[in-house]
Design a protein around this motif. Sequence first.
Motif, PDB file in Angstrom:
ATOM      1  N   GLU A 148      -9.154  27.615  75.872  1.00 54.12           N
ATOM      2  CA  GLU A 148      -8.234  28.285  74.939  1.00 54.12           C
ATOM      3  C   GLU A 148      -7.575  27.348  73.942  1.00 54.12           C
ATOM      4  N   ASP A 149      -7.747  26.037  74.154  1.00 54.35           N
ATOM      5  CA  ASP A 149      -7.013  25.125  73.270  1.00 54.35           C
ATOM      6  C   ASP A 149      -7.941  24.261  72.420  1.00 54.35           C
ATOM      7  N   ILE A 150      -9.108  24.802  72.044  1.00 54.47           N
ATOM      8  CA  ILE A 150      -9.986  24.030  71.136  1.00 54.47           C
ATOM      9  C   ILE A 150      -9.236  23.860  69.813  1.00 54.47           C
TER      10      ILE A 150
ATOM     11  N   ILE B  22      -2.001  23.897  68.101  1.00 54.60           N
ATOM     12  CA  ILE B  22      -0.873  23.665  67.194  1.00 54.60           C
ATOM     13  C   ILE B  22       0.311  23.295  68.076  1.00 54.60           C
ATOM     14  N   ARG B  23       1.136  22.395  67.568  1.00 59.64           N
ATOM     15  CA  ARG B  23       2.320  22.002  68.348  1.00 59.64           C
ATOM     16  C   ARG B  23       3.515  22.091  67.409  1.00 59.64           C
ATOM     17  N   ILE B  24       4.553  22.774  67.843  1.00 62.02           N
ATOM     18  CA  ILE B  24       5.730  22.924  66.982  1.00 62.02           C
ATOM     19  C   ILE B  24       6.944  22.318  67.694  1.00 62.02           C
TER      20      ILE B  24
ATOM     21  N   GLU C 260       4.031  10.284  78.471  1.00 56.51           N
ATOM     22  CA  GLU C 260       3.320  10.575  79.728  1.00 56.51           C
ATOM     23  C   GLU C 260       1.824  10.721  79.466  1.00 56.51           C
ATOM     24  N   HIS C 261       1.474  11.373  78.335  1.00 59.21           N
ATOM     25  CA  HIS C 261       0.065  11.575  78.004  1.00 59.21           C
ATOM     26  C   HIS C 261      -0.609  10.223  77.774  1.00 59.21           C
ATOM     27  N   SER C 262       0.075   9.327  77.053  1.00 59.08           N
ATOM     28  CA  SER C 262      -0.590   8.054  76.762  1.00 59.08           C
ATOM     29  C   SER C 262      -0.680   7.192  78.023  1.00 59.08           C
TER      30      SER C 262
ATOM     31  N   SER D  85     -15.956  15.508  73.194  1.00 55.93           N
ATOM     32  CA  SER D  85     -15.946  14.915  74.545  1.00 55.93           C
ATOM     33  C   SER D  85     -14.892  15.591  75.418  1.00 55.93           C
ATOM     34  N   SER D  86     -13.733  15.911  74.810  1.00 56.43           N
ATOM     35  CA  SER D  86     -12.652  16.523  75.578  1.00 56.43           C
ATOM     36  C   SER D  86     -12.984  17.983  75.923  1.00 56.43           C
ATOM     37  N   VAL D  87     -13.698  18.673  74.990  1.00 56.47           N
ATOM     38  CA  VAL D  87     -14.133  20.057  75.281  1.00 56.47           C
ATOM     39  C   VAL D  87     -15.104  20.031  76.463  1.00 56.47           C
TER      40      VAL D  87
ATOM     41  N   GLY E  63      -1.111  19.535  64.549  1.00 60.32           N
ATOM     42  CA  GLY E  63      -2.232  20.345  65.029  1.00 60.32           C
ATOM     43  C   GLY E  63      -3.456  19.475  65.168  1.00 60.32           C
ATOM     44  N   ARG E  64      -4.356  19.911  66.008  1.00 60.92           N
ATOM     45  CA  ARG E  64      -5.605  19.147  66.146  1.00 60.92           C
ATOM     46  C   ARG E  64      -6.709  20.062  66.672  1.00 60.92           C
ATOM     47  N   VAL E  65      -7.948  19.662  66.371  1.00 65.93           N
ATOM     48  CA  VAL E  65      -9.078  20.343  67.005  1.00 65.93           C
ATOM     49  C   VAL E  65      -9.527  19.426  68.130  1.00 65.93           C
ATOM     50  N   LYS E  66      -9.774  20.008  69.283  1.00 71.58           N
ATOM     51  CA  LYS E  66     -10.141  19.201  70.454  1.00 71.58           C
ATOM     52  C   LYS E  66     -11.439  18.443  70.179  1.00 71.58           C
ATOM     53  N   LYS E  67     -11.487  17.199  70.624  1.00 66.84           N
ATOM     54  CA  LYS E  67     -12.719  16.424  70.416  1.00 66.84           C
ATOM     55  C   LYS E  67     -13.837  16.995  71.299  1.00 66.84           C
TER      56      LYS E  67
ATOM     57  N   ALA F 291      -6.359  30.201  69.996  1.00 59.11           N
ATOM     58  CA  ALA F 291      -5.677  28.941  69.686  1.00 59.11           C
ATOM     59  C   ALA F 291      -4.449  28.821  70.580  1.00 59.11           C
ATOM     60  N   GLU F 292      -4.077  27.582  70.859  1.00 60.32           N
ATOM     61  CA  GLU F 292      -2.900  27.343  71.703  1.00 60.32           C
ATOM     62  C   GLU F 292      -1.751  26.829  70.838  1.00 60.32           C
ATOM     63  N   VAL F 293      -0.612  27.508  70.944  1.00 62.36           N
ATOM     64  CA  VAL F 293       0.578  27.023  70.229  1.00 62.36           C
ATOM     65  C   VAL F 293       1.551  26.479  71.278  1.00 62.36           C
TER      66      VAL F 293
ATOM     67  N   GLU G 223     -15.474  17.704  78.814  1.00 59.20           N
ATOM     68  CA  GLU G 223     -14.802  17.338  80.079  1.00 59.20           C
ATOM     69  C   GLU G 223     -14.048  18.527  80.658  1.00 59.20           C
ATOM     70  N   LYS G 224     -13.351  19.243  79.762  1.00 57.30           N
ATOM     71  CA  LYS G 224     -12.546  20.379  80.238  1.00 57.30           C
ATOM     72  C   LYS G 224     -13.455  21.489  80.771  1.00 57.30           C
ATOM     73  N   ALA G 225     -14.583  21.722  80.053  1.00 63.53           N
ATOM     74  CA  ALA G 225     -15.528  22.761  80.484  1.00 63.53           C
ATOM     75  C   ALA G 225     -16.052  22.425  81.888  1.00 63.53           C
ATOM     76  N   LYS G 226     -16.293  21.140  82.093  1.00 63.60           N
ATOM     77  CA  LYS G 226     -16.808  20.721  83.403  1.00 63.60           C
ATOM     78  C   LYS G 226     -15.723  20.919  84.469  1.00 63.60           C
ATOM     79  N   ARG G 227     -14.501  20.465  84.133  1.00 66.55           N
ATOM     80  CA  ARG G 227     -13.393  20.556  85.097  1.00 66.55           C
ATOM     81  C   ARG G 227     -13.093  22.007  85.456  1.00 66.55           C
ATOM     82  N   LEU G 228     -13.160  22.918  84.465  1.00 59.49           N
ATOM     83  CA  LEU G 228     -12.836  24.327  84.728  1.00 59.49           C
ATOM     84  C   LEU G 228     -14.071  25.181  85.027  1.00 59.49           C
TER      85      LEU G 228
HETATM   86  N1  ATP Z   1      -1.743  22.401  71.057  1.00 57.28           N
HETATM   87  C1  ATP Z   1      -1.789  21.138  70.594  1.00 57.28           C
HETATM   88  N2  ATP Z   1      -1.328  20.875  69.360  1.00 57.28           N
HETATM   89  C2  ATP Z   1      -1.336  19.640  68.859  1.00 57.28           C
HETATM   90  N3  ATP Z   1      -1.804  18.564  69.527  1.00 57.28           N
HETATM   91  C3  ATP Z   1      -2.285  18.758  70.771  1.00 57.28           C
HETATM   92  C4  ATP Z   1      -2.305  20.048  71.360  1.00 57.28           C
HETATM   93  N4  ATP Z   1      -2.824  19.934  72.611  1.00 57.28           N
HETATM   94  C5  ATP Z   1      -3.116  18.638  72.775  1.00 57.28           C
HETATM   95  N5  ATP Z   1      -2.815  17.925  71.689  1.00 57.28           N
HETATM   96  C6  ATP Z   1      -2.987  16.478  71.479  1.00 57.28           C
HETATM   97  O1  ATP Z   1      -4.336  16.220  71.169  1.00 57.28           O
HETATM   98  C7  ATP Z   1      -4.721  14.954  71.679  1.00 57.28           C
HETATM   99  C8  ATP Z   1      -6.002  15.109  72.477  1.00 57.28           C
HETATM  100  O2  ATP Z   1      -5.736  15.893  73.605  1.00 57.28           O
HETATM  101  P1  ATP Z   1      -6.839  16.690  74.375  1.00 57.28           P
HETATM  102  O3  ATP Z   1      -7.026  18.026  73.832  1.00 57.28           O
HETATM  103  O4  ATP Z   1      -8.062  15.866  74.503  1.00 57.28           O
HETATM  104  O5  ATP Z   1      -6.253  16.725  75.809  1.00 57.28           O
HETATM  105  P2  ATP Z   1      -5.078  17.496  76.493  1.00 57.28           P
HETATM  106  O6  ATP Z   1      -4.565  18.599  75.666  1.00 57.28           O
HETATM  107  O7  ATP Z   1      -4.037  16.516  76.918  1.00 57.28           O
HETATM  108  O8  ATP Z   1      -5.716  17.962  77.832  1.00 57.28           O
HETATM  109  P3  ATP Z   1      -6.730  19.053  78.324  1.00 57.28           P
HETATM  110  O9  ATP Z   1      -8.101  18.506  78.078  1.00 57.28           O
HETATM  111  O10 ATP Z   1      -6.374  19.171  79.734  1.00 57.28           O
HETATM  112  O11 ATP Z   1      -6.491  20.329  77.578  1.00 57.28           O
HETATM  113  C9  ATP Z   1      -3.531  14.446  72.492  1.00 57.28           C
HETATM  114  O12 ATP Z   1      -2.806  13.525  71.706  1.00 57.28           O
HETATM  115  C10 ATP Z   1      -2.726  15.682  72.742  1.00 57.28           C
HETATM  116  O13 ATP Z   1      -1.333  15.378  72.857  1.00 57.28           O
END
Ligand code: ATP
Length: 265
Positions: free
Chosen positions: A72-74, A77-79, A155-157, A51-53, A45-49, A139-141, A55-60
Amino acid sequence: MDGRDWKKFLLPYEQAVEELKVKFKTLRGELKSREEYAPIEFVTGRVKKISSVLEKAKRLSVPMDQLESGIEDIAGIRIMCQFVEDTESLAELIRSRQDMSVVYEKDYITNKKPSGYRSFHIIIEYPVQTALGMKKILAEVQIRTLAMNFWATIEHSLNYKYKEQLPVEVRARLSKAAEAAYQLDQEMSSIRGEIVASQRMFEDNSNLINRVLSNIQELYFYHRVREAAQFQLRFNEIWETEEGLSDLSADIEAAISRAKKGDNN
Ligand SMILES: Nc1ncnc2c1ncn2[C@@H]1O[C@H](COP(=O)(O)OP(=O)(O)OP(=O)(O)O)[C@@H](O)[C@H]1O
Ligand SMILES: Nc1nc2c(ncn2[C@@H]2O[C@H](COP(=O)(O)OP(=O)(O)OP(=O)(O)O)[C@@H](O)[C@H]2O)c(=O)[nH]1
């Protein structure tokens, strides 16, 4: 928003990610001990950085005062699951939970994205208990198999490295790799039954080994030193055979019960 405002803004998202990680990890443990098989391999799991919030706000084109509903994905969680079938069982488990509610779902497993990306996404509403009262956040799962995760991580990297300007031939090879990952999932699904059965057998065996070893220790506790040493020797010889282990376990349990009664036979 200045630094302090951002910190306050992100607090409930941080709390939600921590809580959700614990909840899904606990679910894995609980299912494993109840059913010996859990559709969860591992959880991140992670909280969006910030800078990424931004950028996304600008893009959308999301206004700054609508970040909470517009992004929706600030909290994310990833399972990861072993098999495609597990992604479906897990989605069902999430739908039936009372501590979160599903807002909507995106099935990128059935309908892959043009990049080749596959995952099942569930946007949930999750109530966080803060010092100021309850706050519902989105939250995004993301639910995916190990193969889907392998592909998406690389692919992401690569996209990060090439700043989304991936050379055409790299993109084409990634698309082929996504297909290979899909084939791998299909293949694994077809032998799933066999794999699950062998995992269960392996777990049964390791549980038995643990039981035998702790029962040998218990015999020492009852001062049955010679008997315990003999069982230990027998264990060393047969620990790899399931049948031998079951017999040994039964013999040690009989010895413990004799020891408890103070019986020397
Ligand atoms: N739901 C999630 N759960 C866990 N890790 C995530 C989740 N979504 C993204 N990540 C990871 O968090 C890191 C930062 O991603 P970030 O949120 O900046 O961009 P993104 O999800 O790829 O794209 P976007 O900005 O288009 O939503 C990346 O390593 C990404 O794989
Ligand atoms: N590696 C990888 N991840 C992806 C891809 N598409 C989506 N994702 C992941 O899934 C998340 C949500 O994607 P989408 O369902 O398309 O939602 P979105 O927020 O409308 O779309 P984006 O503009 O891609 O963020 C992204 O933030 C990524 O974490 C992809 O092509 N490659």
